[in-house]
Design an enzyme around this catalytic site. Sequence first.
Site, PDB file in Angstrom:
ATOM      1  N   ASP A 254      -5.508   9.598 -68.887  1.00  0.00           N
ATOM      2  CA  ASP A 254      -5.702  10.058 -70.257  1.00  0.00           C
ATOM      3  C   ASP A 254      -4.566  11.047 -70.489  1.00  0.00           C
ATOM      4  OD1 ASP A 254      -6.314  11.342 -72.592  1.00  0.00           O
ATOM      5  OD2 ASP A 254      -8.427  11.691 -72.104  1.00  0.00           O
TER       6      ASP A 254
ATOM      7  N   TYR B 108      -0.595  11.366 -88.713  1.00  0.00           N
ATOM      8  CA  TYR B 108       0.172  10.453 -87.844  1.00  0.00           C
ATOM      9  C   TYR B 108       1.670  10.670 -88.043  1.00  0.00           C
ATOM     10  CZ  TYR B 108       1.850   6.086 -85.733  1.00  0.00           C
ATOM     11  OH  TYR B 108       2.506   5.155 -84.950  1.00  0.00           O
TER      12      TYR B 108
ATOM     13  N   LYS C  22       4.546  12.040 -85.223  1.00  0.00           N
ATOM     14  CA  LYS C  22       5.735  11.291 -84.803  1.00  0.00           C
ATOM     15  C   LYS C  22       7.016  12.064 -85.107  1.00  0.00           C
ATOM     16  CE  LYS C  22       3.579   7.744 -83.046  1.00  0.00           C
ATOM     17  NZ  LYS C  22       3.577   7.554 -81.594  1.00  0.00           N
TER      18      LYS C  22
HETATM   19  N1  LIG Z   1       1.979  -1.006 -83.862  1.00  0.00           N
HETATM   20  C1  LIG Z   1       2.701  -0.357 -84.779  1.00  0.00           C
HETATM   21  O1  LIG Z   1       2.766  -0.727 -85.960  1.00  0.00           O
HETATM   22  C2  LIG Z   1       3.505   0.852 -84.359  1.00  0.00           C
HETATM   23  C3  LIG Z   1       4.541   1.283 -85.207  1.00  0.00           C
HETATM   24  C4  LIG Z   1       5.269   2.416 -84.845  1.00  0.00           C
HETATM   25  C5  LIG Z   1       4.964   3.100 -83.681  1.00  0.00           C
HETATM   26  N2  LIG Z   1       3.954   2.640 -82.881  1.00  0.00           N
HETATM   27  C6  LIG Z   1       3.678   3.402 -81.663  1.00  0.00           C
HETATM   28  O2  LIG Z   1       3.846   2.558 -80.544  1.00  0.00           O
HETATM   29  C7  LIG Z   1       3.078   3.053 -79.443  1.00  0.00           C
HETATM   30  C8  LIG Z   1       2.331   1.896 -78.792  1.00  0.00           C
HETATM   31  O3  LIG Z   1       1.416   1.373 -79.717  1.00  0.00           O
HETATM   32  P1  LIG Z   1       1.037  -0.187 -79.817  1.00  0.00           P
HETATM   33  O4  LIG Z   1       1.391  -0.636 -81.172  1.00  0.00           O
HETATM   34  O5  LIG Z   1       1.536  -0.910 -78.638  1.00  0.00           O
HETATM   35  O6  LIG Z   1      -0.556  -0.042 -79.832  1.00  0.00           O
HETATM   36  P2  LIG Z   1      -1.709  -0.573 -78.864  1.00  0.00           P
HETATM   37  O7  LIG Z   1      -2.957  -0.063 -79.476  1.00  0.00           O
HETATM   38  O8  LIG Z   1      -1.538  -2.023 -78.604  1.00  0.00           O
HETATM   39  O9  LIG Z   1      -1.422   0.212 -77.482  1.00  0.00           O
HETATM   40  C9  LIG Z   1      -1.633   1.581 -77.329  1.00  0.00           C
HETATM   41  C10 LIG Z   1      -2.121   1.818 -75.914  1.00  0.00           C
HETATM   42  O10 LIG Z   1      -2.248   3.236 -75.699  1.00  0.00           O
HETATM   43  C11 LIG Z   1      -3.410   3.454 -74.932  1.00  0.00           C
HETATM   44  N3  LIG Z   1      -3.903   4.820 -75.118  1.00  0.00           N
HETATM   45  C12 LIG Z   1      -4.505   5.331 -76.215  1.00  0.00           C
HETATM   46  N4  LIG Z   1      -4.884   6.598 -75.983  1.00  0.00           N
HETATM   47  C13 LIG Z   1      -4.499   6.897 -74.713  1.00  0.00           C
HETATM   48  C14 LIG Z   1      -4.625   8.052 -73.898  1.00  0.00           C
HETATM   49  N5  LIG Z   1      -5.229   9.171 -74.339  1.00  0.00           N
HETATM   50  N6  LIG Z   1      -4.107   8.016 -72.659  1.00  0.00           N
HETATM   51  C15 LIG Z   1      -3.502   6.895 -72.189  1.00  0.00           C
HETATM   52  N7  LIG Z   1      -3.382   5.763 -72.902  1.00  0.00           N
HETATM   53  C16 LIG Z   1      -3.874   5.772 -74.160  1.00  0.00           C
HETATM   54  C17 LIG Z   1      -4.394   2.412 -75.440  1.00  0.00           C
HETATM   55  O11 LIG Z   1      -5.457   2.213 -74.522  1.00  0.00           O
HETATM   56  C18 LIG Z   1      -3.505   1.200 -75.650  1.00  0.00           C
HETATM   57  O12 LIG Z   1      -3.471   0.368 -74.505  1.00  0.00           O
HETATM   58  C19 LIG Z   1       2.192   4.155 -80.018  1.00  0.00           C
HETATM   59  O13 LIG Z   1       2.742   5.417 -79.698  1.00  0.00           O
HETATM   60  C20 LIG Z   1       2.267   3.910 -81.515  1.00  0.00           C
HETATM   61  O14 LIG Z   1       2.024   5.080 -82.267  1.00  0.00           O
HETATM   62  C21 LIG Z   1       3.233   1.548 -83.186  1.00  0.00           C
END
Ligand SMILES: NC(=O)c1ccc[n+]([C@@H]2O[C@H](COP(=O)([O-])OP(=O)(O)OC[C@H]3O[C@@H](n4cnc5c(N)ncnc54)[C@H](O)[C@@H]3O)[C@@H](O)[C@H]2O)c1
Length: 256
Positions: free
Chosen positions: A63, A156, A160
């Site tokens: 976590d 959010y 970022k």
């Molecule tokens: N998907 C989008 O549109 C998007 C756009 C810009 C940025 N992001 C960023 O990309 C990153 C990855 O997101 P994603 O799109 O792959 O989403 P996702 O939900 O597929 O993956 C996120 C992962 O983070 C894990 N997680 C959440 N809280 C946690 C914690 N406290 N400790 C450890 N792990 C934890 C979750 O279990 C999950 O497996 C994030 O930082 C997100 O903000 C995503």
Amino acid sequence: MGKLQGLVAVITGAGSGIGRASALAFAEEGACVLAADIRAASAEETAQQIQSSGASADAAQVDVTKADQVEKMVQRAVDRFGRIDVLFNNAGLPQAFTPFEDSTDELFDRILDVNLRGVFYGCRAAIPRMKAQGGGVILNTASTAGIRPRPGLAVYNASKAAVITLTKTLAVELAPHRIRVVSICPVATDTPMLSSFIGVEQGADEAEGRRRFISTIPWGRLNRPEDLARAAVFLASSDAEMVTGTAFEVDGGRDV
Ligand SMILES: NC(=O)c1ccc[n+]([C@@H]2O[C@H](COP(=O)([O-])OP(=O)(O)OC[C@H]3O[C@@H](n4cnc5c(N)ncnc54)[C@H](O)[C@@H]3O)[C@@H](O)[C@H]2O)c1
């Protein structure tokens, strides 16, 4: 030879989306990968996918909001693979569309804890080891949200933007130690997180939401997790030796 041959990489949020795609891509390029996620079974699944291709991987439950767990995660990589060359602080939480005045303390704490505190803890744990080794790379997943924010996502977006500035600060502070620090800024990406941004849980139409997002991206499509994985491979590799402090947009022109 792979672009990351022999490097040891720790990736958080590696049980899904961008983190999993990056873990697979890093391993394909020759890195030993510690796949870390709060969801132990998902992290394990990623590690097994890598192992079944014959590459080296391990899984850790973490976590990222807990300093002691983040410290143990980094130590585990060192114990298992002997060092830590790349830390990819990628775990993050999305925010559902919320008019600003309805943003609760709980929302603020939950998002800032994972998206900012988690990155802070990751960097703090990895930097002493990287300094002792004589270098390393830290990648932090930020977002186009930190550069060109959309309305209704203030907490959010702020989380970022903070990651982008933390990254720039560390880049100048750590350059003398040969540690590069880069933030990666994806536009909307086709992962489980996307439905939150679209508001699917609140009843929004998914297809319409996707169309709306795509209409704001000049390249005309959403990111795929692999778009970010390829960018992360480049940024982690020596090809990117002069890239540090950058907020690296992978956004089909969204931020222009
Ligand atoms: N998907 C989008 O549109 C998007 C756009 C810009 C940025 N992001 C960023 O990309 C990153 C990855 O997101 P994603 O799109 O792959 O989403 P996702 O939900 O597929 O993956 C996120 C992962 O983070 C894990 N997680 C959440 N809280 C946690 C914690 N406290 N400790 C450890 N792990 C934890 C979750 O279990 C999950 O497996 C994030 O930082 C997100 O903000 C995503």
